[in-house]
Design a protein around this motif. Structure first.
Motif, PDB file in Angstrom:
ATOM      1  N   UNK A  64     147.515 -44.833 -22.673  1.00 25.65           N
ATOM      2  CA  UNK A  64     146.731 -46.069 -22.783  1.00 25.65           C
ATOM      3  C   UNK A  64     145.723 -46.193 -21.640  1.00 25.65           C
ATOM      4  N   UNK A  65     144.770 -47.089 -21.874  1.00 19.52           N
ATOM      5  CA  UNK A  65     143.747 -47.413 -20.879  1.00 19.52           C
ATOM      6  C   UNK A  65     143.760 -48.928 -20.709  1.00 19.52           C
ATOM      7  N   UNK A  66     143.968 -49.384 -19.478  1.00 17.65           N
ATOM      8  CA  UNK A  66     143.915 -50.819 -19.165  1.00 17.65           C
ATOM      9  C   UNK A  66     142.507 -51.169 -18.720  1.00 17.65           C
ATOM     10  N   UNK A  76     133.205 -60.206 -15.549  1.00 18.27           N
ATOM     11  CA  UNK A  76     134.155 -61.070 -14.841  1.00 18.27           C
ATOM     12  C   UNK A  76     134.769 -62.155 -15.718  1.00 18.27           C
ATOM     13  N   UNK A  77     134.068 -62.595 -16.749  1.00 15.13           N
ATOM     14  CA  UNK A  77     134.582 -63.663 -17.596  1.00 15.13           C
ATOM     15  C   UNK A  77     135.421 -63.168 -18.762  1.00 15.13           C
ATOM     16  N   UNK A  78     135.692 -61.890 -18.804  1.00 17.06           N
ATOM     17  CA  UNK A  78     136.381 -61.285 -19.938  1.00 17.06           C
ATOM     18  C   UNK A  78     137.898 -61.431 -19.847  1.00 17.06           C
ATOM     19  N   UNK A  79     138.531 -61.469 -21.009  1.00 16.91           N
ATOM     20  CA  UNK A  79     139.985 -61.310 -21.072  1.00 16.91           C
ATOM     21  C   UNK A  79     140.279 -59.828 -20.871  1.00 16.91           C
ATOM     22  N   UNK A  80     141.472 -59.500 -20.442  1.00 18.78           N
ATOM     23  CA  UNK A  80     141.874 -58.096 -20.276  1.00 18.78           C
ATOM     24  C   UNK A  80     142.099 -57.459 -21.638  1.00 18.78           C
TER      25      UNK A  80
END
Length: 92
Positions: A64-66, A76-80
């Motif tokens: 996986x890639x986080x 910066x305003x993004x969800x993970x």
């Protein structure tokens, strides 16, 4: 019609999944229970490369890639976001 071509290096177990980034920007938003992926062209190509890298037949199941806010390509305003290879989903 013009083709869009992307390439990623073959999977190497010594270094893991590699997908070079162009440096685009992507925002992941959750709106009314739906996930929305918004990105400029380079950011969308960056995500596509990551998916292609995970799709290599040599990549082990569960790799996986986080992606976290503020880390390329997420702004910066993004969800993970986590991208993962799970061959059991396709029955392969």
């Amino acid at each position: 019609m013009t083709d869009n071509l992307l390439s990623v290096p073959a999977y190497d177990p010594a270094i893991g999944v590699v997908a070079a980034a162009e440096g685009g920007t992507v925002t992941i938003e959750i709106v009314n229970g739906s996930v929305e992926i918004l990105g400029d062209p380079a950011g969308l190509r960056d995500l596509a490369r990551m998916c292609l890298a995970l799709a290599d037949s040599r990549v082990p199941d569960g790799t996986h890639i986080h992606l976290d806010a503020g880390i390329n390509p997420l702004d910066l305003g993004s969800a993970s976001l986590m991208l993962a290879r799970h061959t059991t989903l396709s029955g392969s």
